[in-house]
Scaffold this motif. Structure first.
Motif, PDB file in Angstrom:
ATOM      1  N   HIS A  43     -11.203  -4.225   7.936  1.00  0.00           N
ATOM      2  CA  HIS A  43     -11.032  -2.983   7.158  1.00  0.00           C
ATOM      3  C   HIS A  43     -11.933  -3.075   5.925  1.00  0.00           C
ATOM      4  O   HIS A  43     -11.481  -3.303   4.811  1.00  0.00           O
ATOM      5  CB  HIS A  43      -9.571  -2.797   6.764  1.00  0.00           C
ATOM      6  N   VAL A  44     -13.205  -2.862   6.181  1.00  0.00           N
ATOM      7  CA  VAL A  44     -14.221  -3.219   5.191  1.00  0.00           C
ATOM      8  C   VAL A  44     -14.209  -2.282   3.974  1.00  0.00           C
ATOM      9  O   VAL A  44     -14.520  -2.699   2.872  1.00  0.00           O
ATOM     10  CB  VAL A  44     -15.609  -3.294   5.883  1.00  0.00           C
ATOM     11  N   ALA A  45     -13.810  -1.032   4.168  1.00  0.00           N
ATOM     12  CA  ALA A  45     -13.801  -0.103   3.028  1.00  0.00           C
ATOM     13  C   ALA A  45     -12.403   0.052   2.440  1.00  0.00           C
ATOM     14  O   ALA A  45     -12.191   0.863   1.547  1.00  0.00           O
ATOM     15  CB  ALA A  45     -14.340   1.261   3.449  1.00  0.00           C
ATOM     16  N   GLY A  46     -11.447  -0.710   2.939  1.00  0.00           N
ATOM     17  CA  GLY A  46     -10.074  -0.585   2.434  1.00  0.00           C
ATOM     18  C   GLY A  46      -9.591  -1.890   1.843  1.00  0.00           C
ATOM     19  O   GLY A  46     -10.057  -2.318   0.794  1.00  0.00           O
ATOM     20  N   CYS A  47      -8.684  -2.551   2.567  1.00  0.00           N
ATOM     21  CA  CYS A  47      -8.084  -3.784   2.028  1.00  0.00           C
ATOM     22  C   CYS A  47      -8.932  -5.018   2.312  1.00  0.00           C
ATOM     23  O   CYS A  47      -8.594  -6.112   1.881  1.00  0.00           O
ATOM     24  CB  CYS A  47      -6.688  -3.959   2.606  1.00  0.00           C
ATOM     25  N   HIS A  96      -2.039  -3.291   7.140  1.00  0.00           N
ATOM     26  CA  HIS A  96      -1.732  -3.278   5.704  1.00  0.00           C
ATOM     27  C   HIS A  96      -1.781  -1.866   5.112  1.00  0.00           C
ATOM     28  O   HIS A  96      -1.000  -1.535   4.230  1.00  0.00           O
ATOM     29  CB  HIS A  96      -2.716  -4.170   4.943  1.00  0.00           C
ATOM     30  N   CYS A  97      -2.705  -1.038   5.588  1.00  0.00           N
ATOM     31  CA  CYS A  97      -2.945   0.267   4.946  1.00  0.00           C
ATOM     32  C   CYS A  97      -2.454   1.454   5.771  1.00  0.00           C
ATOM     33  O   CYS A  97      -2.406   2.573   5.262  1.00  0.00           O
ATOM     34  CB  CYS A  97      -4.433   0.461   4.666  1.00  0.00           C
ATOM     35  N   GLY A  98      -2.156   1.244   7.035  1.00  0.00           N
ATOM     36  CA  GLY A  98      -1.729   2.359   7.874  1.00  0.00           C
ATOM     37  C   GLY A  98      -2.897   2.974   8.616  1.00  0.00           C
ATOM     38  O   GLY A  98      -3.980   2.386   8.702  1.00  0.00           O
ATOM     39  N   THR A 122     -18.246   3.240  -0.221  1.00  0.00           N
ATOM     40  CA  THR A 122     -16.923   2.646  -0.408  1.00  0.00           C
ATOM     41  C   THR A 122     -16.394   2.972  -1.800  1.00  0.00           C
ATOM     42  O   THR A 122     -17.067   2.718  -2.800  1.00  0.00           O
ATOM     43  CB  THR A 122     -17.005   1.120  -0.226  1.00  0.00           C
ATOM     44  N   GLY A 173      -8.171   2.590  -0.863  1.00  0.00           N
ATOM     45  CA  GLY A 173      -9.545   2.151  -0.684  1.00  0.00           C
ATOM     46  C   GLY A 173     -10.070   2.866   0.539  1.00  0.00           C
ATOM     47  O   GLY A 173      -9.489   2.768   1.607  1.00  0.00           O
ATOM     48  N   THR A 174     -11.144   3.614   0.379  1.00  0.00           N
ATOM     49  CA  THR A 174     -11.656   4.402   1.506  1.00  0.00           C
ATOM     50  C   THR A 174     -13.157   4.627   1.328  1.00  0.00           C
ATOM     51  O   THR A 174     -13.803   3.885   0.572  1.00  0.00           O
ATOM     52  CB  THR A 174     -10.861   5.722   1.634  1.00  0.00           C
ATOM     53  N   ARG A 211      -6.025   4.833   9.598  1.00  0.00           N
ATOM     54  CA  ARG A 211      -7.256   5.207   8.891  1.00  0.00           C
ATOM     55  C   ARG A 211      -8.364   5.510   9.893  1.00  0.00           C
ATOM     56  O   ARG A 211      -8.322   5.092  11.043  1.00  0.00           O
ATOM     57  CB  ARG A 211      -7.725   4.073   7.977  1.00  0.00           C
ATOM     58  N   SER A 212      -9.388   6.211   9.403  1.00  0.00           N
ATOM     59  CA  SER A 212     -10.507   6.596  10.256  1.00  0.00           C
ATOM     60  C   SER A 212     -11.405   5.395  10.566  1.00  0.00           C
ATOM     61  O   SER A 212     -11.541   4.475   9.756  1.00  0.00           O
ATOM     62  CB  SER A 212     -11.311   7.671   9.533  1.00  0.00           C
ATOM     63  N   ASN A 254       0.839  -1.193   0.000  1.00  0.00           N
ATOM     64  CA  ASN A 254       0.000   0.000   0.000  1.00  0.00           C
ATOM     65  C   ASN A 254       0.878   1.249   0.000  1.00  0.00           C
ATOM     66  O   ASN A 254       1.893   1.256   0.688  1.00  0.00           O
ATOM     67  CB  ASN A 254      -0.881  -0.046   1.264  1.00  0.00           C
ATOM     68  N   ASN A 304     -14.491   5.003  10.466  1.00  0.00           N
ATOM     69  CA  ASN A 304     -15.641   4.692   9.605  1.00  0.00           C
ATOM     70  C   ASN A 304     -15.291   3.882   8.362  1.00  0.00           C
ATOM     71  O   ASN A 304     -16.150   3.573   7.555  1.00  0.00           O
ATOM     72  CB  ASN A 304     -16.482   5.939   9.253  1.00  0.00           C
ATOM     73  N   GLU A 305     -14.007   3.505   8.223  1.00  0.00           N
ATOM     74  CA  GLU A 305     -13.645   2.543   7.179  1.00  0.00           C
ATOM     75  C   GLU A 305     -13.692   1.105   7.712  1.00  0.00           C
ATOM     76  O   GLU A 305     -13.475   0.168   6.951  1.00  0.00           O
ATOM     77  CB  GLU A 305     -12.228   2.820   6.661  1.00  0.00           C
ATOM     78  N   TRP A 334      -2.485  -1.621  -6.086  1.00  0.00           N
ATOM     79  CA  TRP A 334      -2.451  -2.518  -4.930  1.00  0.00           C
ATOM     80  C   TRP A 334      -3.789  -2.366  -4.226  1.00  0.00           C
ATOM     81  O   TRP A 334      -4.206  -1.268  -3.891  1.00  0.00           O
ATOM     82  CB  TRP A 334      -1.320  -2.119  -3.991  1.00  0.00           C
ATOM     83  N   SER A 335      -4.441  -3.497  -3.990  1.00  0.00           N
ATOM     84  CA  SER A 335      -5.765  -3.424  -3.401  1.00  0.00           C
ATOM     85  C   SER A 335      -5.788  -4.014  -1.990  1.00  0.00           C
ATOM     86  O   SER A 335      -6.517  -3.540  -1.114  1.00  0.00           O
ATOM     87  CB  SER A 335      -6.700  -4.179  -4.338  1.00  0.00           C
ATOM     88  N   ALA A 336      -5.016  -5.066  -1.788  1.00  0.00           N
ATOM     89  CA  ALA A 336      -4.876  -5.748  -0.504  1.00  0.00           C
ATOM     90  C   ALA A 336      -3.695  -6.698  -0.672  1.00  0.00           C
ATOM     91  O   ALA A 336      -3.199  -6.852  -1.789  1.00  0.00           O
ATOM     92  CB  ALA A 336      -6.152  -6.517  -0.174  1.00  0.00           C
ATOM     93  N   GLN A 360      -9.313  -6.785   4.915  1.00  0.00           N
ATOM     94  CA  GLN A 360      -8.631  -7.804   5.702  1.00  0.00           C
ATOM     95  C   GLN A 360      -9.066  -7.704   7.170  1.00  0.00           C
ATOM     96  O   GLN A 360      -9.310  -6.612   7.682  1.00  0.00           O
ATOM     97  CB  GLN A 360      -7.105  -7.614   5.644  1.00  0.00           C
TER      98      GLN A 360
END
Lengths: 196, 88
Positions: B59-63, B8-10, A155, A148-149, B12-13, A66, B15-16, A79-81, B65
């Motif tokens: 992390h439902v709105a991101g990766c 994985h993403c660092g 989403t 992804g945010t 985050r807020s 990421n 609500n993600e 990169w997605s995951a 995982q």
């Protein structure tokens, strides 16, 4: 050949909207729908022992962490995951190239081209528009980064394509496309925008 | 609003993310006889500690995982996050 109906076919309006008259001298924010892209979801199975850095698609390496994106003129690999990538390309036949490089024993390849609404925002206020709905620090995002945010609870995937001027491709689920489009255009009214 | 560091993403807020419950809950072993009480405990019985709590978050709105979070339930302070394969 008749092209598929895009998610914003009957939603996106062309013309100038919002406070565009007060933006004299500045380049106006442009909002457009990006059409006819091949969007491929690529997942490497957990059991796979292949090193992803040994694979090259369209002469591009798979980004390994990421928030990286590898890109050339036609194709972008996001990169997605972990072990998961989103490949976005204007080349319609890219899925056959991917299938040649990524075998079925090690990878799941899914064509999701018709399941996303893709909006491009371009202009000096593009970051300000995103700041209105995204919780991530937009100031830290660099060219060829993705995230992804959420945008106002929807989403989305944000892909920072260019910084001259700031250009973002925003991908949302197709069924959220109309709502997402209205969130983006509502956020852009303050600055004025051109639907192109 | 919490800020949670996804491994994985660092940072985050909140609500993600989506909360996934106690990370120490263990499913009864497959293929073995499970009493109604054990099954009931697995489904419904949870500790409700005041203080440090080891949790699962998604992390439902991101990766997309799942990962572990060590959080204080009274102050919401997050001490550590880790991948599912790692120890907290």
């Amino acid at each position: 050949m008749k092209l598929a109906v895009t998610s914003l076919e009957h939603i996106h309006k062309k013309g100038r909207f919002g406070n565009y008259q007060k933006q004299s001298g500045k380049k106006l924010l442009e909002i457009s729908e990006v059409k006819n892209l091949a969007i491929i979801h690529l997942v490497q199975y957990k059991k796979s022992k292949i090193q992803p850095n040994t694979i090259k698609l369209e002469n591009l390496e798979l980004p390994l962490d990421n928030p990286k994106v590898t890109a050339n003129k036609e194709t972008r690999i996001l990169w997605s995951a972990p072990r998961t990538w989103l490949i976005i390309s204007s080349k319609k036949n890219i899925i056959s190239n991917i299938k040649n490089k990524c075998d079925r024993e090690n990878f799941a390849i899914t064509d999701i081209s018709h399941s996303r609404a893709v909006i491009q925002i371009k202009g000096p206020q593009a970051k300000e528009v995103l700041k209105k709905g995204c919780p991530i620090n937009i100031n830290e995002i660099q060219v060829d980064n993705c995230a992804g945010t959420v945008f106002n609870g929807i989403t989305v995937v944000i892909d920072f394509v260019n910084n001259d001027p700031d250009t973002f491709n925003l991908l949302a689920l197709r069924s959220f496309g109309e709502t997402f489009y209205h969130h983006i255009t509502d956020s852009a009214l303050e600055f004025g925008y051109a639907g192109v | 609003m919490l800020e949670i560091k996804c491994p994985h993403c660092g940072l985050r807020s909140q609500n993600e993310f989506s909360y996934g419950g106690d990370s120490n809950t263990k499913r009864p072993e497959l293929g073995k006889e499970v009493s109604d009480k054990d099954w009931d405990n697995f489904i419904y019985l949870r500790d409700n500690p005041r203080g440090k709590h080891s949790e699962l978050w998604h992390h439902v709105a991101g990766c997309r995982q799942w990962f572990k979070v060590l959080r204080d339930t009274s102050t919401h302070e997050i001490f550590k996050t880790a991948k599912l394969t790692e120890e907290l």
